[in-house]
Write a protein that holds these residues in place. Structure first.
Motif, short mmCIF file in Angstrom:
data_model
loop_
_atom_site.label_atom_id
_atom_site.label_comp_id
_atom_site.label_asym_id
_atom_site.label_seq_id
_atom_site.Cartn_x
_atom_site.Cartn_y
_atom_site.Cartn_z
N ALA A 1 0.38 -1.25 0.23
CA ALA A 1 -0.12 0.57 0.30
C ALA A 1 0.58 0.95 -0.15
CB ALA A 1 -0.83 0.42 1.39
N PHE A 2 0.27 2.04 -1.04
CA PHE A 2 1.27 3.45 -0.64
C PHE A 2 0.00 4.87 -1.20
CE2 PHE A 2 0.85 2.04 -5.30
CZ PHE A 2 1.13 2.70 -6.16
N PHE B 1 -5.53 -0.10 -9.73
CA PHE B 1 -4.93 -0.11 -8.02
C PHE B 1 -5.25 1.09 -7.43
CE2 PHE B 1 -1.93 1.61 -11.06
CZ PHE B 1 -0.87 2.27 -10.77
N HIS B 2 -6.07 1.84 -7.17
CA HIS B 2 -6.56 2.93 -6.37
C HIS B 2 -7.55 1.72 -5.67
CE1 HIS B 2 -9.19 3.10 -10.16
NE2 HIS B 2 -9.52 3.07 -9.11
N LYS B 3 -7.99 2.55 -4.18
CA LYS B 3 -9.43 2.13 -3.65
C LYS B 3 -10.40 2.87 -3.41
CE LYS B 3 -5.50 0.98 0.51
NZ LYS B 3 -5.60 1.70 1.91
N PHE C 1 -10.91 8.94 -11.03
CA PHE C 1 -10.25 7.92 -11.71
C PHE C 1 -10.19 7.68 -13.34
CE2 PHE C 1 -10.14 3.47 -13.41
CZ PHE C 1 -8.55 3.77 -13.76
N VAL C 2 -9.19 8.21 -14.12
CA VAL C 2 -10.10 7.99 -15.77
C VAL C 2 -9.62 6.82 -16.87
CG1 VAL C 2 -10.25 10.73 -16.00
CG2 VAL C 2 -8.55 9.48 -16.38
N VAL D 1 -4.20 10.61 -3.00
CA VAL D 1 -4.85 9.44 -4.04
C VAL D 1 -3.95 7.92 -2.87
CG1 VAL D 1 -5.83 7.63 -5.45
CG2 VAL D 1 -5.95 10.29 -6.60
N GLU D 2 -5.28 6.96 -2.07
CA GLU D 2 -4.78 5.74 -1.48
C GLU D 2 -4.44 4.21 -2.42
OE1 GLU D 2 -3.53 6.11 1.27
OE2 GLU D 2 -3.84 8.04 1.25
N MET D 3 -3.91 4.06 -2.88
CA MET D 3 -3.14 2.69 -3.85
C MET D 3 -2.29 1.66 -2.86
SD MET D 3 -2.03 5.45 -7.77
CE MET D 3 -2.98 6.52 -7.51
#
Length: 209
Positions: free
Chosen positions: A123-124, A153-155, A147-148, A175-177
């Motif tokens: 997670a990053f 791989f995002h939350k 997100f477009v 953005v949490e990913m």
């Protein structure tokens, strides 16, 4: 008797005359030693002995010295200097811009950098710092970022703008990913949206070895 006495006197007289005419004997005198002459003889003898000793002693052999032959002076050679063109590195500080569009942005920084490697499933947080260079404010109730395109791989796919961003102000977009589980190269693209207008494309590329 008288003649005998006269003859005796005559003999005595002749004896006296003979003794008187005879040379007197010189008594023997013991030889005398001149101390100065003795010292001179001793000194000369010692000097002669020293000379003989010096002659008999072997003379020291002087080791031959070697003179280094002069080294040849190298003749000067021509020196060639090559000047290589240095590529121009763009400044790390972006030049502020201003747009005539109602909604526009300038991306100032990004974290993590493109092509950063992540272990599978890690997670990053992705972060972009942007600046509003348009003529309109990004309202806290009217603007969001979402997100477009790319790999998901995002939350969350949509985030509200945390505060209103007037023209000329900066904002941090988070953005949490997490990294995908399969090895590969992954990209994601996000944009700010106000009403029906999408602008300010924010891209990220990561690598999972």
């Amino acid at each position: 008797m008288l003649k005998r006495n006269q003859r005796t006197l005559a003999i005595l007289f002749i004896t006296v005359l003979l003794l008187a005419c005879a040379p007197l004997a010189t008594p023997y005198a013991p030889p005398t030693f001149d101390l100065l002459q003795v010292n001179t003889i001793i000194a000369e003898t010692a000097g002669a002995a020293a000379t003989q000793t010096f002659v008999l002693l072997p003379t020291a052999t002087v080791a031959p010295t070697f003179t280094r032959a002069p080294s040849e002076t190298p003749s000067p050679t021509n020196t060639f200097i090559f000047v290589l063109a240095t590529p121009t590195v763009p400044s790390l500080t972006p030049t502020p811009e201003k747009s005539d569009e109602p909604y526009d942005c300038q991306i100032l920084s990004q974290s993590p950098a493109d092509d950063t490697s992540f272990v599978p499933g890690l997670a990053f947080q992705a972060r972009w710092q942007v600046k509003n260079i348009g003529t309109e404010t990004w309202g806290v109730n009217t603007a969001d970022y979402r997100f477009v395109s790319g790999t998901k791989f995002h939350k969350l796919a949509v985030y509200d703008m945390p505060t209103s961003i007037p023209t000329g102000e900066k904002a941090d977009i988070f953005v949490e990913m997490w990294a995908p589980m399969d090895p590969g190269t992954y990209t994601t693209t996000w944009r700010i949206k106000v009403g029906k207008t999408e602008f300010c494309s924010m891209k990220l590329k990561i690598i999972v070895p």
